[in-house]
Scaffold this motif. Sequence first.
Motif, PDB file in Angstrom:
ATOM      1  N   GLY A 234      34.223  29.505  53.711  1.00  0.00           N
ATOM      2  CA  GLY A 234      35.162  30.180  53.569  1.00  0.00           C
ATOM      3  C   GLY A 234      36.466  30.500  52.447  1.00  0.00           C
ATOM      4  O   GLY A 234      37.565  30.161  53.465  1.00  0.00           O
ATOM      5  N   SER A 289      41.937  25.467  60.298  1.00  0.00           N
ATOM      6  CA  SER A 289      42.694  26.516  60.838  1.00  0.00           C
ATOM      7  C   SER A 289      41.799  27.781  59.525  1.00  0.00           C
ATOM      8  O   SER A 289      41.975  28.692  59.956  1.00  0.00           O
ATOM      9  N   GLU A 290      41.993  27.449  58.087  1.00  0.00           N
ATOM     10  CA  GLU A 290      42.127  28.497  57.225  1.00  0.00           C
ATOM     11  C   GLU A 290      40.790  29.274  57.091  1.00  0.00           C
ATOM     12  O   GLU A 290      40.730  29.708  56.010  1.00  0.00           O
ATOM     13  N   ALA A 291      39.665  28.814  56.743  1.00  0.00           N
ATOM     14  CA  ALA A 291      38.766  29.483  56.404  1.00  0.00           C
ATOM     15  C   ALA A 291      38.579  30.220  56.803  1.00  0.00           C
ATOM     16  O   ALA A 291      38.903  31.275  58.076  1.00  0.00           O
ATOM     17  N   ILE A 292      38.175  31.755  56.479  1.00  0.00           N
ATOM     18  CA  ILE A 292      37.692  33.052  56.334  1.00  0.00           C
ATOM     19  C   ILE A 292      35.979  32.977  57.464  1.00  0.00           C
ATOM     20  O   ILE A 292      35.259  32.777  56.935  1.00  0.00           O
ATOM     21  N   GLN A 293      36.894  33.848  57.824  1.00  0.00           N
ATOM     22  CA  GLN A 293      35.370  34.120  58.990  1.00  0.00           C
ATOM     23  C   GLN A 293      35.370  35.344  58.745  1.00  0.00           C
ATOM     24  O   GLN A 293      35.230  36.199  58.912  1.00  0.00           O
ATOM     25  N   ARG A 294      33.825  34.844  58.280  1.00  0.00           N
ATOM     26  CA  ARG A 294      32.405  36.079  57.616  1.00  0.00           C
ATOM     27  C   ARG A 294      31.634  35.601  58.545  1.00  0.00           C
ATOM     28  O   ARG A 294      31.396  34.422  58.128  1.00  0.00           O
ATOM     29  N   GLU A 295      30.111  36.087  58.003  1.00  0.00           N
ATOM     30  CA  GLU A 295      28.687  36.074  58.338  1.00  0.00           C
ATOM     31  C   GLU A 295      28.348  35.022  58.072  1.00  0.00           C
ATOM     32  O   GLU A 295      27.247  33.857  58.525  1.00  0.00           O
ATOM     33  N   LEU A 297      29.840  32.297  57.003  1.00  0.00           N
ATOM     34  CA  LEU A 297      31.039  31.249  57.286  1.00  0.00           C
ATOM     35  C   LEU A 297      29.960  29.684  58.151  1.00  0.00           C
ATOM     36  O   LEU A 297      28.610  30.071  59.136  1.00  0.00           O
ATOM     37  N   LYS A 299      27.889  27.243  60.408  1.00  0.00           N
ATOM     38  CA  LYS A 299      28.121  27.026  61.638  1.00  0.00           C
ATOM     39  C   LYS A 299      28.881  25.539  62.401  1.00  0.00           C
ATOM     40  O   LYS A 299      29.567  25.643  63.140  1.00  0.00           O
ATOM     41  N   GLN A 302      33.848  24.906  62.767  1.00  0.00           N
ATOM     42  CA  GLN A 302      34.836  25.126  63.716  1.00  0.00           C
ATOM     43  C   GLN A 302      35.814  24.573  63.627  1.00  0.00           C
ATOM     44  O   GLN A 302      36.503  23.350  62.737  1.00  0.00           O
ATOM     45  N   LYS A 303      36.732  25.487  63.883  1.00  0.00           N
ATOM     46  CA  LYS A 303      37.731  25.374  63.486  1.00  0.00           C
ATOM     47  C   LYS A 303      38.487  23.660  64.905  1.00  0.00           C
ATOM     48  O   LYS A 303      38.088  23.163  65.654  1.00  0.00           O
TER      49      LYS A 303
END
Length: 335
Positions: A234, A289-295, A297, A299, A302-303
């Motif tokens: 991410g 918490s800063e990973a870009i949420q995209r398809e 990413l 599994k 996890q935050k």
Amino acid sequence: MLFRHLVLIISTLMVANAAWSANLPPREKFKRPDSIPAPLSNPLTLEKATLGKTLFFDQRLSRSGGMACATCHSPDQRWSDGRTLPLQAEGVSNARRTPTVLNSAWLSALMWDGRATTLEAQAVLPITTAHEMNFDLASLVGRLQQIEGYRPLFTQAFGDDSISQQRITQALASFQRTLVSNIAPFDRWVAGDEEAISESAKRGFAVFNDKNKANCVACHSSWRFTDDSFHDIGLPSKDLGRGAKVPAQVTLMQHAFKTPSLRDLSIDGPYMHDGSIRGLKTVIKHYKSEAIQRESLSKDMQKFELSDLEESDLIAFIQSLDGGALKIQAPMMPE
Ligand code: HEC
Ligand code: HEC
């Protein structure tokens, strides 16, 4: 009375301590191997590694005569270059940070996107890449044949003084196989020395392994702290990484890069394939918490939350994987 109290306190502490140790994840999974692997087609010998070391430091492997492998993979920079992006990378699209060549004997996928599978095959790439050494193998062989001082080195390594592309890449690969991380405090702890790392680093080891906490071990596993696989963690970079090598339908490989080892990290970075992160605190902030949420990413991204103490413990643990700089004596250049 006082004495009895003390005994009680001490024994309670010892029990608590033992229970705490028993709760730690098994250390054996991170035990260093006893020997260096090498392919049957290129067994590791001291003579080949000696020739390879000379070639690795020789700037005449580049067309201009001004760039060696060691220019970017320097012993003084943990066998990388300490730069965000390599020399001469200006204007190169999707330029990537120089990884270390330490422990490369164990790599099954080389380069950030895994486009080489052996050290022998990899060695051709920097020599021939235009913005790197910008040479061609035939001209390089011709140039080395003119250097009298290389003849005995080739003879000792291969039995006669003929010079070929194959011998050059086999020697370079052999030298790199000898570059193995020094024993780190963590290794001494794995071997049973309880005093080798701090209590903070031990707690950090637990945080690192805990599925409900940082869970770094999901990808940074084994003694080198990598699964030798590719993941999107991410980062904002536009580079598709492994994704550019596989069909677009392979969702999880888009923006995916090879998991780097966590041994002997440079103190402050730059980290990541694009050198975009400095400092371990910033790395942890990204994972929290800063990973870009995209398809694409992973599994396993996890935050999670960590207390300040857990965070400094985690950093203390990563620092315990540092065995210090692996120094070698630079070779004399043959004339
Ligand atoms: C201009 C700087 C530069 C020079 C010179 C250079 N490299 Fe590299 N090296 C890099 C970069 C950048 C990468 C990562 C490239 C990528 O993944 O796209 C890399 C990757 C590697 C890797 C793979 C490491 C891994 O973890 O996958 C090895 C091995 C390596 N280089 C060896 C060499 C050898 C041998 C030479 C000399 C023949 C050399 N390099 C010359 C910058 C350089
Ligand atoms: C989903 C797999 C995954 C998980 C989980 C993960 N990492 Fe990573 N890590 C990677 C990959 C892949 C990279 C390289 C990413 C890139 O450059 O695009 C990386 C890069 C890094 C780097 C930079 C190393 C370097 O040489 O550039 C550090 C430091 C790091 N991770 C630490 C951690 C820590 C600490 C945790 C736990 C909080 C963690 N990682 C969790 C896969 C993972």
